[in-house]
Write a protein that holds these residues in place. Structure first.
Motif, PDB file in Angstrom:
ATOM      1  N   ARG A 186      39.776  31.429  35.479  1.00 47.31           N
ATOM      2  CA  ARG A 186      40.122  30.243  36.266  1.00 47.31           C
ATOM      3  C   ARG A 186      40.674  29.132  35.375  1.00 47.31           C
ATOM      4  N   GLN A 187      40.042  28.920  34.213  1.00 47.61           N
ATOM      5  CA  GLN A 187      40.514  27.887  33.299  1.00 47.61           C
ATOM      6  C   GLN A 187      41.912  28.192  32.788  1.00 47.61           C
ATOM      7  N   HIS A 188      42.165  29.446  32.496  1.00 44.43           N
ATOM      8  CA  HIS A 188      43.485  29.855  32.015  1.00 44.43           C
ATOM      9  C   HIS A 188      44.542  29.637  33.095  1.00 44.43           C
ATOM     10  N   SER A 189      44.209  29.993  34.328  1.00 44.55           N
ATOM     11  CA  SER A 189      45.164  29.819  35.427  1.00 44.55           C
ATOM     12  C   SER A 189      45.468  28.348  35.667  1.00 44.55           C
ATOM     13  N   LYS A 190      44.422  27.499  35.587  1.00 46.44           N
ATOM     14  CA  LYS A 190      44.634  26.068  35.765  1.00 46.44           C
ATOM     15  C   LYS A 190      45.486  25.497  34.638  1.00 46.44           C
ATOM     16  N   ALA A 191      45.258  25.955  33.411  1.00 42.85           N
ATOM     17  CA  ALA A 191      46.028  25.459  32.272  1.00 42.85           C
ATOM     18  C   ALA A 191      47.510  25.808  32.404  1.00 42.85           C
ATOM     19  N   LEU A 192      47.788  26.909  33.072  1.00 46.04           N
ATOM     20  CA  LEU A 192      49.182  27.306  33.302  1.00 46.04           C
ATOM     21  C   LEU A 192      49.802  26.551  34.470  1.00 46.04           C
ATOM     22  N   GLY A 193      48.986  25.742  35.151  1.00 44.16           N
ATOM     23  CA  GLY A 193      49.495  24.978  36.276  1.00 44.16           C
ATOM     24  C   GLY A 193      49.682  25.792  37.543  1.00 44.16           C
ATOM     25  N   ARG A 194      49.005  26.932  37.614  1.00 48.06           N
ATOM     26  CA  ARG A 194      49.150  27.791  38.789  1.00 48.06           C
ATOM     27  C   ARG A 194      48.311  27.256  39.936  1.00 48.06           C
ATOM     28  N   ARG A 195      48.823  27.424  41.139  1.00 44.50           N
ATOM     29  CA  ARG A 195      48.140  26.916  42.317  1.00 44.50           C
ATOM     30  C   ARG A 195      46.941  27.774  42.716  1.00 44.50           C
ATOM     31  N   ASP A 196      46.844  28.986  42.142  1.00 37.97           N
ATOM     32  CA  ASP A 196      45.726  29.873  42.490  1.00 37.97           C
ATOM     33  C   ASP A 196      44.618  29.819  41.452  1.00 37.97           C
ATOM     34  N   GLY A 197      44.512  28.699  40.734  1.00 39.22           N
ATOM     35  CA  GLY A 197      43.511  28.580  39.677  1.00 39.22           C
ATOM     36  C   GLY A 197      42.094  28.396  40.175  1.00 39.22           C
ATOM     37  N   GLU A 198      41.892  28.304  41.485  1.00 37.97           N
ATOM     38  CA  GLU A 198      40.555  28.111  42.047  1.00 37.97           C
ATOM     39  C   GLU A 198      39.976  29.399  42.629  1.00 37.97           C
ATOM     40  N   ARG A 199      40.494  30.521  42.222  1.00 37.71           N
ATOM     41  CA  ARG A 199      40.033  31.790  42.787  1.00 37.71           C
ATOM     42  C   ARG A 199      38.566  32.050  42.436  1.00 37.71           C
TER      43      ARG A 199
END
Length: 402
Positions: A237-250
């Motif tokens: 989740r942290q990696h996805s958020k750092a990439l600015g992806r909208r699905d970072g809250e999975r």
């Protein structure tokens, strides 16, 4: 039905929905040879026969433009081009056989010619699209086999069967996941469902499975395996958020099972906000202890070590695990699929249904029948039980001890 750990079930019933290109083309083959040319040829003969046996005031020879159009939908390019030329030639012969006042004329000849050219071009576009679709399907199948690796029969001392049905009939893969990992501390089983759809869900499932395969083998305690899974989901989740992806809250719901080496009548279970497994045997159907922990990835809401339940399971009982594609399957009246009642009724009628392969087939068929093949979510059905007289420790245990 395959004995290969349910792999044959999954390959035979990979998805619900319409026939794909390969299946459609197989309907146009007899004894391995294509008969796709037969429908346009019959139409050509029919148009010529009707045109020749009706009065001059009723001319349908221009309908011959339909022949290459039909061929474009089911034949290859050169076959379609051949029908286009045959349609033009047939038009000239049939139209020239009539007296001048009844002839369709040059305008309709141009129509038939242009129609044949356009049909040939349309056929080329169709075949290119089908080749691309088959290529994408092969990529999706490779992804599925990578995430959901094939499981050998009797893997980890467990008899198992599985079926995966993707709601996305084109992607053929989604966020459901499962695996069996034998090791020196017993065999561990993981079944779960990543929230959401698409490649992001597949990526999260792959991350969790990778951690499970390592931690499930090395960690002595199943509680530690559970903690490792939670940590991995948080990192993802942290990696996805750092990439600015909208699905970072999975997040992901999951069931983690452990089959200890020494306690052959005990199963350890950790449930992360998932539907609890069902123990199915000749004595009936019962639910294992359920949702004590939040889904994976949500520990910031209530940080705590997930509880581990030790449950006694008889030798003839099969543990049935499933995702919400089964429990939330609805019919046309919005009635949920009655899984517990269906399984209990089937086992009462025939105790042999508790066999993992039969049980998975029963739930698969019941889900598809209840929804009439229209799945709203990816659906996974997984069944495991200990094989009598077989140790659940991995083959490496002896070498490690040595």
């Amino acid at each position: 039905m395959s004995d290969g750990g349910g792999q044959g079930l999954r390959d035979r019933y990979p998805r619900a929905g319409r026939r794909d290109t390969v299946q459609r083309q197989s309907l146009l083959r007899v004894r391995g040879r294509s008969v796709a040319w037969v429908p346009p040829l019959l139409l050509l003969v029919l148009i010529i026969a009707v045109d020749g046996n009706t009065p001059g005031s009723f001319r349908i020879i221009t309908w011959i433009v339909l022949v290459p159009g039909i061929a474009a939908a089911i034949c290859r390019v050169w076959t379609t081009a051949g029908f286009a030329l045959l349609a033009v030639a047939s038009y000239l012969v049939a139209d020239g056989a009539w007296p001048g006042q009844y002839q369709a004329g040059a305008a309709d000849f141009v129509l038939v010619t242009i129609g044949g050219v356009l049909a040939t071009l349309a056929c080329a576009v169709r075949l290119r699209g089908e080749r691309r679709m088959i290529h994408m399907r092969d990529i999706a199948d490779t992804t599925r086999r990578t995430v959901l690796r094939p499981l050998p029969p009797g893997w980890g001392g467990l008899e198992h069967a599985a079926v995966y049905l993707a709601a996305d009939t084109d992607a053929r893969v989604g966020g459901d996941f499962y695996d069996i990992q034998p090791g020196p501390h017993g065999t561990r089983v993981l079944v779960g469902d990543v929230q959401g759809k698409g490649l992001g869900a597949v990526e999260a499932a792959a991350a969790l499975l990778g951690t499970f395969r390592e931690a499930g083998y090395h960690e002595p305690s199943i509680a530690t395996v559970a903690e490792r899974l939670e940590t991995r989901m948080q990192r993802h989740r942290q990696h996805s958020k750092a990439l600015g992806r909208r699905d970072g809250e999975r997040f992901a719901t999951a069931v983690l099972l452990g089959f200890p080496v020494d306690d052959t009548d005990v199963v350890e279970a950790v449930v992360f906000g998932h539907e609890p497994p069902l123990a199915v045997g000749a004595g009936g159907v019962r639910s294992l202890p359920g949702c004590d922990a939040l889904p994976l990835g949500l520990t910031e809401l209530a940080p705590a070590v997930p509880p581990v339940h030790r449950v006694t399971v008889a030798q003839d009982e099969t543990l049935l695990l499933f995702t919400d594609g089964v429990t939330e399957a609805r019919d046309r009246d919005d009635v949920f699929y009655p899984l517990h009642e269906e399984v209990a009724r089937a086992v009462a009628a025939d105790p042999r249904v508790a066999d993992p392969h039969r049980l998975v087939a029963l739930v698969r068929d019941g889900t598809l029948r209840h929804t009439r093949g229209h799945l709203a979510d990816d659906t996974t059905v997984f069944a495991v039980r200990r094989m009598p007289g077989t140790s659940v420790d991995g083959p490496e245990r002896g070498r490690l001890q040595a």
